[in-house]
Design an enzyme around this catalytic site. Structure first.
Site, short mmCIF file in Angstrom:
data_model
loop_
_atom_site.label_atom_id
_atom_site.label_comp_id
_atom_site.label_asym_id
_atom_site.label_seq_id
_atom_site.Cartn_x
_atom_site.Cartn_y
_atom_site.Cartn_z
N ASP A 24 0.83 -1.21 0.00
CA ASP A 24 0.00 0.00 0.00
C ASP A 24 0.87 1.26 0.00
O ASP A 24 1.97 1.25 0.53
CB ASP A 24 -0.92 -0.03 1.23
CG ASP A 24 -2.07 0.95 1.09
OD1 ASP A 24 -2.40 1.34 -0.05
OD2 ASP A 24 -2.63 1.34 2.13
N HIS A 41 2.17 3.45 -9.08
CA HIS A 41 2.02 2.01 -9.36
C HIS A 41 3.22 1.51 -10.17
O HIS A 41 3.73 0.42 -9.94
CB HIS A 41 0.72 1.72 -10.10
CG HIS A 41 -0.51 2.09 -9.32
ND1 HIS A 41 -0.65 1.79 -7.98
CD2 HIS A 41 -1.65 2.75 -9.67
CE1 HIS A 41 -1.82 2.26 -7.55
NE2 HIS A 41 -2.44 2.84 -8.56
N LEU A 135 11.03 -20.70 -4.97
CA LEU A 135 10.01 -19.84 -4.33
C LEU A 135 8.68 -19.92 -5.08
O LEU A 135 8.66 -19.92 -6.32
CB LEU A 135 10.53 -18.39 -4.36
CG LEU A 135 9.57 -17.30 -3.87
CD1 LEU A 135 9.47 -17.34 -2.34
CD2 LEU A 135 10.04 -15.92 -4.33
#
Ligand code: IPE
Ligand code: IPE
Ligand code: MG
Length: 257
Positions: A24, A41, A135
């Site tokens: 955020d 963004h 991962l």
């Protein structure tokens, strides 16, 4: 129980297996610089790249990133479409690199609302990386914790209707198995950047026992050092063997060479 000897063993003992992040603060980062929200963004993509790299080098099992919530459709149409374009662009550009690093990419959430182009890109990226063994990178897109629990309940209800499952067998284990990420460890550490102290309908079930870590750092500024601090804080809360931030930085430096 003997104490781990090498730094790497120590890391295995006190690192979280599964880290989830609510990324955020992109909009505020951009506003502080007099830029449009979408610039925030775009800057956030760099922070995503860094956090994937850190998670990979620390040997975490899973990293789950909240990219777009089921509530984020309420944002202005031009911001939503810019975000969708960014996903398509980033997926296309980054997937080979993920693949060459043995990372498995998964997208969780209701993808039926995405346009056909994005759905196709997602399916291709998942297929390409499906057999990787390193991962697991989960991207939560059009995801909501309540949606997840509801879709799991619907699956079980269907099994009951089909006569495959008895009502009495609907329990936490069955419901948990029908949720997103059921094949992975529960979240050990939930990080939220941007200063707010809420879960915003992220992984409600999977975070039942997660350690919560909130930082005022805005997502585009969440770099390797910031991620290291969060993992060190988790390790410090583990009472068995707490690694220090310094030890984690040493490990990261070793793995960078
Ligand atoms: C998070 O940053 C990114 C997404 C929700 C896609 P925000 O866009 O929420 O940034 P702030 O909270 O307005 O600063
Ligand atoms: C949470 O951020 C969702 C993502 C990071 C994708 P928001 O900015 O949308 O959350 P709220 O609105 O502050 O709860
Ligand atoms: Mg926000």
């Amino acid at each position: 129980m003997s104490l781990p000897t090498s730094l790497h063993e120590l890391a295995q003992a006190c690192f979280p297996k599964h880290v989830a992040i609510i990324m955020d603060g992109n909009g505020r980062w951009a506003q502080q610089r007099g830029k449009l929200r979408v610039a925030g963004h775009k800057a956030g993509v760099l922070a995503v790249r860094q956090s994937v790299s850190v998670a990979n080098r620390l040997g975490l099992e899973s990293l789950t990133l909240f990219a777009f919530s089921s509530e984020n459709w309420r944002r202005p149409a031009d911001e939503v479409s810019a975000l969708m374009e960014l996903f398509i662009h980033v997926l296309g550009r980054e997937v080979r690199k993920l693949h060459s690093n043995n990372i498995r990419l998964r997208v969780i959430g209701d993808r039926s609302r995405f346009n056909a182009r994005l759905q196709k890109k997602i399916a291709e990226a998942e297929a390409l990386t499906a057999n990787n063994t390193g991962l697991i990178l989960n991207i939560a897109a059009n995801y909501g914790g309540r949606w997840d629990i509801a879709q799991a309940a619907q699956q079980l209800a269907q099994q009951v209707a089909d006569g495959q499952l008895a009502v009495a067998d609907v329990d936490e284990t069955r419901l948990g198995q029908a949720l997103c990420l059921a094949d992975q460890s529960p979240v050990d550490l939930l990080i939220r950047t941007g200063g707010d102290h809420r879960i915003s309908n992220f992984l409600l079930w999977q975070c039942a026992y997660a350690e919560l870590y909130f930082t005022p750092t805005l997502w585009p500024d969440f770099d390797e050092a910031a991620f290291t601090e969060a993992v060190a804080s988790f390790a410090g809360r583990e009472r068995r063997f707490g690694c220090t931030g310094e030890q984690i930085r040493t490990l990261l430096a070793e793995s960078a060479t």
